[in-house]
Design an enzyme around this catalytic site. Structure first.
Site, PDB file in Angstrom:
ATOM      1  N   HIS A  72       0.801  -1.269   0.070  1.00  0.00           N
ATOM      2  CA  HIS A  72       0.168   0.011  -0.156  1.00  0.00           C
ATOM      3  C   HIS A  72       0.950   1.275  -0.012  1.00  0.00           C
ATOM      4  CE1 HIS A  72      -3.895  -2.115   1.719  1.00  0.00           C
ATOM      5  NE2 HIS A  72      -3.541  -2.269   0.436  1.00  0.00           N
ATOM      6  N   TYR A 201      -8.744   5.035   8.025  1.00  0.00           N
ATOM      7  CA  TYR A 201      -9.117   5.659   9.340  1.00  0.00           C
ATOM      8  C   TYR A 201     -10.035   6.695   9.478  1.00  0.00           C
ATOM      9  CZ  TYR A 201      -4.755   3.162  10.459  1.00  0.00           C
ATOM     10  OH  TYR A 201      -3.830   2.001  10.883  1.00  0.00           O
ATOM     11  N   PRO A 294      -3.536  -0.159  19.209  1.00  0.00           N
ATOM     12  CA  PRO A 294      -3.178  -0.518  17.719  1.00  0.00           C
ATOM     13  C   PRO A 294      -3.469   0.598  16.873  1.00  0.00           C
ATOM     14  CG  PRO A 294      -5.351  -1.502  18.698  1.00  0.00           C
ATOM     15  CD  PRO A 294      -4.686  -0.707  19.838  1.00  0.00           C
ATOM     16  N   LYS A 298       1.614  -0.372  15.121  1.00  0.00           N
ATOM     17  CA  LYS A 298       3.064  -0.501  15.494  1.00  0.00           C
ATOM     18  C   LYS A 298       3.625  -1.859  16.315  1.00  0.00           C
ATOM     19  CE  LYS A 298       4.496   2.852  13.804  1.00  0.00           C
ATOM     20  NZ  LYS A 298       4.901   2.537  12.325  1.00  0.00           N
ATOM     21  N   TYR A 384       4.222   6.307  10.217  1.00  0.00           N
ATOM     22  CA  TYR A 384       3.471   5.117  10.263  1.00  0.00           C
ATOM     23  C   TYR A 384       4.169   4.100   9.098  1.00  0.00           C
ATOM     24  CZ  TYR A 384      -1.043   2.505   9.084  1.00  0.00           C
ATOM     25  OH  TYR A 384      -1.898   1.558   9.016  1.00  0.00           O
TER      26      TYR A 384
HETATM   27  P1  FAD Z   1       3.011 -12.439  21.518  1.00  0.00           P
HETATM   28  O1  FAD Z   1       2.561 -12.545  19.876  1.00  0.00           O
HETATM   29  O2  FAD Z   1       1.967 -12.124  22.690  1.00  0.00           O
HETATM   30  O3  FAD Z   1       3.760 -13.627  21.926  1.00  0.00           O
HETATM   31  C1  FAD Z   1       4.202 -14.078  23.392  1.00  0.00           C
HETATM   32  C2  FAD Z   1       4.139 -15.402  23.488  1.00  0.00           C
HETATM   33  O4  FAD Z   1       4.559 -15.947  24.770  1.00  0.00           O
HETATM   34  C3  FAD Z   1       2.649 -15.961  23.398  1.00  0.00           C
HETATM   35  O5  FAD Z   1       2.457 -17.042  22.347  1.00  0.00           O
HETATM   36  C4  FAD Z   1       2.315 -16.613  24.820  1.00  0.00           C
HETATM   37  O6  FAD Z   1       1.460 -17.687  24.549  1.00  0.00           O
HETATM   38  C5  FAD Z   1       3.846 -16.872  25.372  1.00  0.00           C
HETATM   39  N1  FAD Z   1       3.738 -16.797  26.781  1.00  0.00           N
HETATM   40  C6  FAD Z   1       3.315 -16.145  27.594  1.00  0.00           C
HETATM   41  N2  FAD Z   1       3.700 -16.409  28.806  1.00  0.00           N
HETATM   42  C7  FAD Z   1       4.383 -17.597  28.652  1.00  0.00           C
HETATM   43  C8  FAD Z   1       5.231 -18.117  29.643  1.00  0.00           C
HETATM   44  N3  FAD Z   1       4.693 -18.168  31.040  1.00  0.00           N
HETATM   45  N4  FAD Z   1       5.899 -19.300  29.418  1.00  0.00           N
HETATM   46  C9  FAD Z   1       6.197 -19.621  28.057  1.00  0.00           C
HETATM   47  N5  FAD Z   1       5.561 -18.696  26.842  1.00  0.00           N
HETATM   48  C10 FAD Z   1       4.506 -17.820  27.304  1.00  0.00           C
HETATM   49  N6  FAD Z   1       0.849  -4.628  15.693  1.00  0.00           N
HETATM   50  C11 FAD Z   1       1.176  -4.280  14.373  1.00  0.00           C
HETATM   51  O7  FAD Z   1       2.236  -4.005  14.200  1.00  0.00           O
HETATM   52  N7  FAD Z   1       0.194  -3.992  13.461  1.00  0.00           N
HETATM   53  C12 FAD Z   1      -1.135  -3.911  13.757  1.00  0.00           C
HETATM   54  O8  FAD Z   1      -1.798  -3.829  12.715  1.00  0.00           O
HETATM   55  C13 FAD Z   1      -1.412  -4.601  15.102  1.00  0.00           C
HETATM   56  N8  FAD Z   1      -2.996  -4.999  14.959  1.00  0.00           N
HETATM   57  C14 FAD Z   1      -3.085  -5.491  16.115  1.00  0.00           C
HETATM   58  C15 FAD Z   1      -4.450  -5.910  16.175  1.00  0.00           C
HETATM   59  C16 FAD Z   1      -4.706  -6.625  17.492  1.00  0.00           C
HETATM   60  C17 FAD Z   1      -6.318  -6.892  17.427  1.00  0.00           C
HETATM   61  C18 FAD Z   1      -3.831  -6.995  18.445  1.00  0.00           C
HETATM   62  C19 FAD Z   1      -4.364  -7.615  19.692  1.00  0.00           C
HETATM   63  C20 FAD Z   1      -2.620  -6.536  18.585  1.00  0.00           C
HETATM   64  C21 FAD Z   1      -2.175  -5.930  17.125  1.00  0.00           C
HETATM   65  N9  FAD Z   1      -0.763  -5.660  16.868  1.00  0.00           N
HETATM   66  C22 FAD Z   1      -0.670  -5.104  15.851  1.00  0.00           C
HETATM   67  C23 FAD Z   1       0.196  -5.941  18.080  1.00  0.00           C
HETATM   68  C24 FAD Z   1       0.912  -7.187  17.688  1.00  0.00           C
HETATM   69  O9  FAD Z   1      -0.100  -8.433  17.644  1.00  0.00           O
HETATM   70  C25 FAD Z   1       1.421  -7.583  18.986  1.00  0.00           C
HETATM   71  O10 FAD Z   1       2.283  -6.412  19.426  1.00  0.00           O
HETATM   72  C26 FAD Z   1       2.755  -8.780  18.737  1.00  0.00           C
HETATM   73  O11 FAD Z   1       1.904 -10.223  18.866  1.00  0.00           O
HETATM   74  C27 FAD Z   1       3.865  -8.764  19.686  1.00  0.00           C
HETATM   75  O12 FAD Z   1       4.624 -10.097  19.454  1.00  0.00           O
HETATM   76  P2  FAD Z   1       5.332 -10.634  20.776  1.00  0.00           P
HETATM   77  O13 FAD Z   1       5.853 -11.933  20.357  1.00  0.00           O
HETATM   78  O14 FAD Z   1       6.106  -9.789  21.352  1.00  0.00           O
HETATM   79  O15 FAD Z   1       4.244 -11.085  21.492  1.00  0.00           O
HETATM   80  C1  PHB Z   2      -5.371  -4.631  11.034  1.00  0.00           C
HETATM   81  O1  PHB Z   2      -5.540  -4.984  10.070  1.00  0.00           O
HETATM   82  O2  PHB Z   2      -5.542  -5.683  11.972  1.00  0.00           O
HETATM   83  C2  PHB Z   2      -4.869  -3.560  11.676  1.00  0.00           C
HETATM   84  C3  PHB Z   2      -4.496  -2.719  10.844  1.00  0.00           C
HETATM   85  C4  PHB Z   2      -4.134  -1.233  11.055  1.00  0.00           C
HETATM   86  C5  PHB Z   2      -4.278  -1.016  12.425  1.00  0.00           C
HETATM   87  C6  PHB Z   2      -4.565  -1.839  13.336  1.00  0.00           C
HETATM   88  C7  PHB Z   2      -5.014  -2.977  12.915  1.00  0.00           C
HETATM   89  O3  PHB Z   2      -3.677   0.370  12.964  1.00  0.00           O
END
Ligand code: FAD
Ligand code: PHB
Length: 391
Positions: A72, A201, A294, A298, A384
């Site tokens: 995009h 947005y 979100p 980021k 962004y």
């Molecule tokens: P996580 O993905 O949370 O992974 C952590 C892992 O650790 C999990 O699998 C968990 O089960 C495991 N864990 C927890 N406790 C323990 C334990 N005691 N022992 C062993 N393992 C454990 N980010 C963006 O950049 N762009 C977006 O568009 C965006 N949209 C989002 C939309 C939604 C609906 C949500 C909820 C989040 C969004 N995010 C977005 C954020 C993004 O999903 C997270 O920042 C990302 O998943 C972070 O990755 P991580 O590996 O740090 O953590």
């Molecule tokens: C998404 O597609 O899930 C999404 C996109 C942009 C955002 C947050 C979530 O800012």
């Protein structure tokens, strides 16, 4: 068990770190409380920054992404009766990519499985030990109920916002900052072609709305709702009606096409940062150290940026005895973390209805400036589309 790096959490941060370390010749073991299917199935992020895509490509993870992701040029920002396109490529030379976190996770799991990565799923009782010594370890109960210990040179907490790693830093060392917001997002996935070519947005007096997508046949949309909302109290019809109103169905001939909703959930919003991101032999990466609302897309990008810094730092430390990058990791990573924390807060504050008429006027004024001034637009675009990994 013994390894060089014990990684807690098999989300994108943990799995990508294992992948990057392997490429540097560093061994790791990954520990995860959930099942592989649960981690792979979580519907989360959708937008990858240019620097995230560059890193995934350079790590050999770009093949399916290059075939399937949508590139995009920018986003639409709108409020009632006005829609503006911000062209990030024109403004900054950088674009963003639609490629779901589920796809990134799938590619990571496939690459790590092919390489024989040791990942222990469905563990419990994760406890970190001796983090200030040269032989830290993690104890846990494996999926068969057997008590285990992994001893390593370094432990990395990639265990997200609810994991135990961040609390393993001593009280006198750690410091945290937190902000909760009075609203949440109701998110849906729908089996319908997106009604837009790029993300919309939308500011609206009823509340914020976002039109995102996952593919040419799957749309992802969000509505601002009050905290504590139960997703089940929103019927599919009410969701589509609210989306149509807030996204401006009918304005300038634009139409929102509804379709079957396949997933519905409410996500609360929080800003959180814990410092330092390193203490002794424990390092934190991703959501374990910081959470952003979100609105700026980021979270996943920050997790990738953290491990992009951490992998070469750990390789230098463990293979060459050079601790300079590892010593600088927390400070270097936090520069970007705070930039993204500010940007995510700023986008959230600009776009969500508060019910306060004064806030409303400031938001509209800010939106007019961002969409009409090249300086305003470039500031948003630069944040962004993403700053370079080492910012
Ligand atoms: P996580 O993905 O949370 O992974 C952590 C892992 O650790 C999990 O699998 C968990 O089960 C495991 N864990 C927890 N406790 C323990 C334990 N005691 N022992 C062993 N393992 C454990 N980010 C963006 O950049 N762009 C977006 O568009 C965006 N949209 C989002 C939309 C939604 C609906 C949500 C909820 C989040 C969004 N995010 C977005 C954020 C993004 O999903 C997270 O920042 C990302 O998943 C972070 O990755 P991580 O590996 O740090 O953590
Ligand atoms: C998404 O597609 O899930 C999404 C996109 C942009 C955002 C947050 C979530 O800012």
């Amino acid at each position: 068990m013994r390894t060089q790096v014990a990684i807690i959490g098999a989300g994108p941060a943990g799995m990508l770190l294992a992948h990057l370390l392997a490429a540097e010749g560093v061994e790791s073991i990954v520990l995860e409380i959930r099942s592989q299917a649960y981690v792979a199935g979580r519907i989360r992020a959708g937008i990858l920054e240019q620097s995230t895509v560059d890193l995934l490509r350079s790590a050999g993870l770009g093949e399916r992404l290059d075939r399937e992701a949508f590139e995009h040029r920018g986003i639409y920002l709108q409020w009632p009766d006005e829609r503006h396109h911000l062209d990030f490529v024109e403004l900054t030379g950088r674009s963003v990519f639609v490629y779901g976190q589920t796809q990134v996770q799938k590619d990571l799991v496939a690459a790590r499985e092919a390489a024989g990565q040791e990942v222990h799923y469905e563990i419990s009782d994760t406890v970190l030990h001796d983090l200030e010594s040269d032989e830290p370890s993690v104890t846990f109960t494996d999926s068969s109920g057997v008590a285990q210990r992994v001893t390593a040179s370094v432990v990395v907490g990639c265990d997200g916002s609810f994991g135990p790693s961040r609390a393993a830093l001593p009280d006198g060392v750690r410091r945290s900052w937190e902000k909760t917001y009075p609203h949440s997002w109701l998110g849906i996935l729908a089996d319908v072609a997106p009604s837009t070519d790029e993300l919309i947005y939308a500011w609206h007096p009823d509340g914020f709305a976002l039109h995102s997508m996952r593919s040419s046949t799957v749309s992802r949309l969000y509505l601002q709702v009050p905290n504590g909302t139960d997703a089940q109290t929103w019927s599919d019809d009410r969701i589509w009606e609210s989306l149509a109103t807030r996204l401006g169905h009918g304005e300038g001939g634009w139409k929102l096409t509804p379709g079957p909703i396949t997933e519905k959930s409410v996500l609360p919003m929080r800003s959180f940062v814990q410092t330092p991101m390193r203490h002794g032999r424990l390092f934190l990466a991703g959501d374990s150290a910081h959470i952003v609302p979100p609105t700026g897309a980021k979270g996943l990008n920050l997790a990738v940026a953290d491990v992009g810094l951490l992998a070469p730092a750990l390789a230098a430390l463990l293979l060459g005895g050079d601790s300079r990058l590892a010593d600088a990791y927390s400070e270097t990573a936090l520069r970007r973390v705070w930039r993204c924390t500010h940007f995510s807060w700023w986008m959230t504050t600009m776009l969500h209805a508060t019910g306060d008429p004064f806030d409303e006027q400031l938001q509209l004024s800010q939106l007019r400036w961002v969409t009409s001034s090249e300086a305003g637009a470039t500031g948003l675009a630069e944040n962004y589309a993403g700053l370079p990994i080492g910012f």
